[in-house]
Design a protein around this motif. Structure first.
Motif, PDB file in Angstrom:
ATOM      1  N   LYS A   1       0.343  -1.010  -0.058  1.00  9.56           N
ATOM      2  CA  LYS A   1       0.217  -0.238   0.314  1.00  9.56           C
ATOM      3  C   LYS A   1       1.020   1.028  -0.232  1.00  9.56           C
ATOM      4  O   LYS A   1       2.270   0.934   0.358  1.00  9.56           O
ATOM      5  N   PRO A   2       0.533   2.667  -0.643  1.00 12.97           N
ATOM      6  CA  PRO A   2       1.268   4.068  -0.760  1.00 12.97           C
ATOM      7  C   PRO A   2       1.468   4.298   0.788  1.00 12.97           C
ATOM      8  O   PRO A   2       0.443   3.999   2.048  1.00 12.97           O
TER       9      PRO A   2
ATOM     10  N   LEU B   1       1.376  10.193   0.811  1.00 11.03           N
ATOM     11  CA  LEU B   1       0.431  10.358  -0.393  1.00 11.03           C
ATOM     12  C   LEU B   1       1.050  11.791  -0.182  1.00 11.03           C
ATOM     13  O   LEU B   1       0.538  12.482   0.927  1.00 11.03           O
TER      14      LEU B   1
ATOM     15  N   LYS C   1       6.095   2.162  -2.274  1.00  8.52           N
ATOM     16  CA  LYS C   1       4.824   3.388  -2.741  1.00  8.52           C
ATOM     17  C   LYS C   1       4.939   4.554  -2.507  1.00  8.52           C
ATOM     18  O   LYS C   1       4.629   5.005  -0.909  1.00  8.52           O
ATOM     19  N   VAL C   2       4.621   5.545  -3.617  1.00 10.02           N
ATOM     20  CA  VAL C   2       4.107   7.088  -3.184  1.00 10.02           C
ATOM     21  C   VAL C   2       3.161   7.636  -3.859  1.00 10.02           C
ATOM     22  O   VAL C   2       2.970   7.444  -4.886  1.00 10.02           O
ATOM     23  N   LYS C   3       1.399   8.278  -3.403  1.00 15.71           N
ATOM     24  CA  LYS C   3       0.678   8.432  -4.104  1.00 15.71           C
ATOM     25  C   LYS C   3       1.156   9.815  -4.355  1.00 15.71           C
ATOM     26  O   LYS C   3       0.716  10.143  -3.699  1.00 15.71           O
ATOM     27  N   VAL C   4       1.142  10.158  -6.150  1.00 18.29           N
ATOM     28  CA  VAL C   4       1.304  11.707  -6.162  1.00 18.29           C
ATOM     29  C   VAL C   4      -0.288  11.523  -6.567  1.00 18.29           C
ATOM     30  O   VAL C   4      -0.637  11.686  -7.491  1.00 18.29           O
ATOM     31  N   ALA C   5      -1.186  12.677  -5.564  1.00 16.72           N
ATOM     32  CA  ALA C   5      -2.359  12.510  -6.592  1.00 16.72           C
ATOM     33  C   ALA C   5      -2.318  14.131  -7.531  1.00 16.72           C
ATOM     34  O   ALA C   5      -2.237  15.553  -6.266  1.00 16.72           O
TER      35      ALA C   5
ATOM     36  N   LYS D   1       2.726  16.145 -12.330  1.00 19.44           N
ATOM     37  CA  LYS D   1       2.873  14.994 -11.790  1.00 19.44           C
ATOM     38  C   LYS D   1       4.512  14.965 -12.367  1.00 19.44           C
ATOM     39  O   LYS D   1       5.061  13.483 -12.101  1.00 19.44           O
TER      40      LYS D   1
ATOM     41  N   THR E   1       5.115   3.857 -12.286  1.00 21.19           N
ATOM     42  CA  THR E   1       4.781   4.041 -12.224  1.00 21.19           C
ATOM     43  C   THR E   1       3.162   3.583 -13.028  1.00 21.19           C
ATOM     44  O   THR E   1       3.506   3.008 -14.113  1.00 21.19           O
TER      45      THR E   1
ATOM     46  N   HIS F   1      -1.800   7.204 -10.230  1.00 17.10           N
ATOM     47  CA  HIS F   1      -0.682   8.535  -9.259  1.00 17.10           C
ATOM     48  C   HIS F   1       0.111   7.515  -8.324  1.00 17.10           C
ATOM     49  O   HIS F   1       0.632   8.447  -8.017  1.00 17.10           O
ATOM     50  N   ILE F   2       0.321   6.092  -8.678  1.00 14.15           N
ATOM     51  CA  ILE F   2       1.248   5.498  -7.725  1.00 14.15           C
ATOM     52  C   ILE F   2       2.948   5.293  -8.344  1.00 14.15           C
ATOM     53  O   ILE F   2       2.977   4.745  -9.599  1.00 14.15           O
TER      54      ILE F   2
END
Length: 98
Positions: free
Chosen positions: A19-20, A23, A48-52, A59, A77, A80-81
């Motif tokens: 899981k990210p 965030l 994992k990093v969530k780039v919203a 992005k 990627t 968004h992950i």
């Protein structure tokens, strides 16, 4: 650090169930967020990093900045992950030979 395709495939398989852990929110990429990513990489090696961000160019710039500032390797990627890998001193993940 450069990874071979075989090593990236191995890391992608390991990252699938993750899981990210970080965030990026409305404030974007801040010093605090970078510190958190560095801490997570030190502890886990593979995160994992969530780039919203709705803007693709923005992005991509944020992802490039994260990779540059953390000295990590971008594994992949998806949407968004972002999946990052940085080997720690006591290597936790055994990578296949290149």
């Amino acid at each position: 650090m450069n990874l071979s395709n075989k090593q990236k495939q191995h890391l992608k398989g390991l990252a699938h169930s993750l899981k990210p852990v970080v965030l990026l929110g409305a404030n974007g990429l801040t010093e605090g967020v970078l510190a958190e990513i560095n801490l997570a990489l030190d502890h886990h090696e593979l995160i994992k990093v969530k780039v919203a961000s709705e803007d693709r160019e923005m992005k991509a710039m944020v992802i490039d900045a994260i990779v540059r500032e953390t000295s990590a390797v971008k594994v992949q990627t998806i949407g968004h992950i972002l999946v990052l890998y940085r080997q720690s001193e006591d290597a936790k993940i055994e990578l296949p030979r290149a």
